[in-house]
Design an enzyme around this catalytic site. Structure first.
Site: not given
Ligand code: IMP
Length: 427
Positions: A13, A16, A40-41, A223
């Protein structure tokens, strides 16, 4: 010709998407190389506000070739929804390429994500429930289906019937959950596959040819480094590797093809989901940052945890990825503060720590050691040049650069693309 990797430096977040959108004018290709619809971009430009989860930010400009490369896990339903939404808003998606090697997120992955989270109890990760972990787990255990498998009807039927059988055994015997219908999953997947088939190709060759032809390429990270399965705050991480190593594994480009690595930070830290966060501000100050920074998840809507800039983690990310430059987004969020703190080390029961420990239980017991800097206490959103920023704001950004060991290239002071101060052009 330049290949630039844009990498998240914190826990995600960092905006990017805004940086990639800003560079896209000079890009020929924009490439997603890992993660899936958990990303989420958000982009705000002349055409409006766009929240993309799977499509590369390049799709907003039909001139650009947008690539979902092999390292991404593709949820066909999300890709189709995003294509339809853009086309409804007058942006044709004609120049999209999806790797035939990319693994597919199917309905049972989302069910499994939910069942596993429920069953974890106190070990819950706070995942986005988008099926990302189970899809990467199936990839590693060789039970995944790739785009090339689902666009071949015979292959799809045979592979899916085996995998759905396995999933149903897991769901019923381990979790006591209802089985899923093979016929329904097959039908839905076949419909999605027919729709996406025209976009599917060998993106490895496409990208290698583009680099050989001297095109400008942006590798768009999703991420971020602290969520990296190898180098992040395991186990509260995602299941891919958002650090720069994945830009090769996830595309088929060799390391030497990457000319520049840019780390994207916000002026403070934020985190969604569980896990240690040494500089977290669980107080009124934090609430002010959350409100000013609109820190609510693009994918899940969850309020994000927020805290001061952590230069121990920043330096870790800079060294791990070899950042040539860094970006500071959302500097304006700190406009109001009298004093701004930067964490420069940790205090732990065993003594001072200046690095990220592997054991997150150790990190959870670390107390930040702060350096206090004077705030600027005036609005910065109208600044367009480095010289327009208050001296204290310049000092804050430069101090971060000294602490993490690389120079700043871009500072942003608002959501809109025009709120961008470029100190060093990146492309
Ligand atoms: P997953 O990627 O859905 O398996 O989630 C694993 C961890 O990564 C969790 O703490 C999510 O909140 C975090 N996470 C996954 N994608 C994002 C992102 O794009 N931004 C922020 N946190 C993320």
């Amino acid at each position: 010709m330049t290949v630039v990797a844009v990498i998240g430096a914190q826990w995600g977040d960092e905006s990017k998407g805004k940086i990639v959108d800003g560079l896209a004018d000079r890009a020929d290709l924009v490439v997603r190389f890992q993660g899936g619809s958990n990303a989420g971009h958000t982009v705000v430009n002349e055409r409006g506000k766009f929240a993309l989860h799977l499509l590369p930010v390049g799709v907003l400009d039909p001139r650009i070739t947008s690539v979902i490369a092999n390292g991404v896990v593709v949820d066909p339903e999300v890709v189709i929804e995003e294509i339809d939404e853009l086309e409804r808003r007058g942006i044709p998606v004609t120049n999209l390429k999806i790797s035939d090697r990319a693994h597919v997120v199917l309905p049972y992955h989302k069910i499994q994500d939910q069942l596993q989270e429920q069953s974890r109890g106190e070990w819950k990760l706070g995942t986005t429930l988008r099926g990302i972990g189970p899809a990467y787990a199936d990839k590693a255990s060789r039970d995944g289906l790739r785009m090339c498998d689902i666009i071949d009807p015979e292959n799809l039927h045979d592979r899916l019937s085996y995998v759905v059988g396995e999933k149903n055994r897991l769901f019923s015997s381990v979790y006591g959950a209802a089985p899923i219908s093979f016929a329904q999953v097959l039908e839905r997947t076949a419909v999605y596959a027919r729709r996406l088939k025209p976009f599917v190709c060998d993106t490895v060759e496409l990208l290698q040819d583009a680099v050989a032809a001297g095109k400008n390429v942006i590798l768009e990270g999703a991420q971020a480094t602290l969520l990296d399965i190898e180098f992040g705050t395991y186990p509260t991480v995602t299941s891919s590797a958002p650090s720069v190593g994945s830009a090769c594994i996830g595309t088929g480009l060799p390391p030497k093809a990457i000319d520049r690595v840019v780390g994207v930070f916000k002026a403070y830290y934020s985190r969604v989901g569980n896990g240690p966060f040494p500089t977290e501000l669980d107080n009124a100050l934090g609430e002010t940052i959350r409100k000013r920074g609109n820190e609510y998840g693009t994918t899940t809507g969850r309020p994000r945890r927020v805290g001061w800039f952590d230069a121990v983690l920043g330096r870790y990310a800079a060294r791990l990825n070899g950042f040539d430059h860094f970006v500071i987004n959302a500097l304006d969020v700190l406009d109001e503060f009298e004093t701004i703190r930067i964490c420069v080390g940790y205090e732990h029961d065993t003594g001072r720590l200046d690095r990220l420990p592997a054991d997150t239980n150790v990190l959870a017991r670390c107390r930040p050691i702060y350096e206090d800097l004077p705030g600027w206490r005036r609005p910065t959103t109208a600044a367009r040049r480095w010289e327009d920023l208050p001296r204290e704001a310049q000092h804050y950004v430069d101090r971060i650069g000294q602490l993490i060991g690389c120079p700043p290239a871009i500072v942003t002071v608002g959501l809109h693309r025009k709120c961008t101060i470029v100190r060093t052009p990146l492309l």
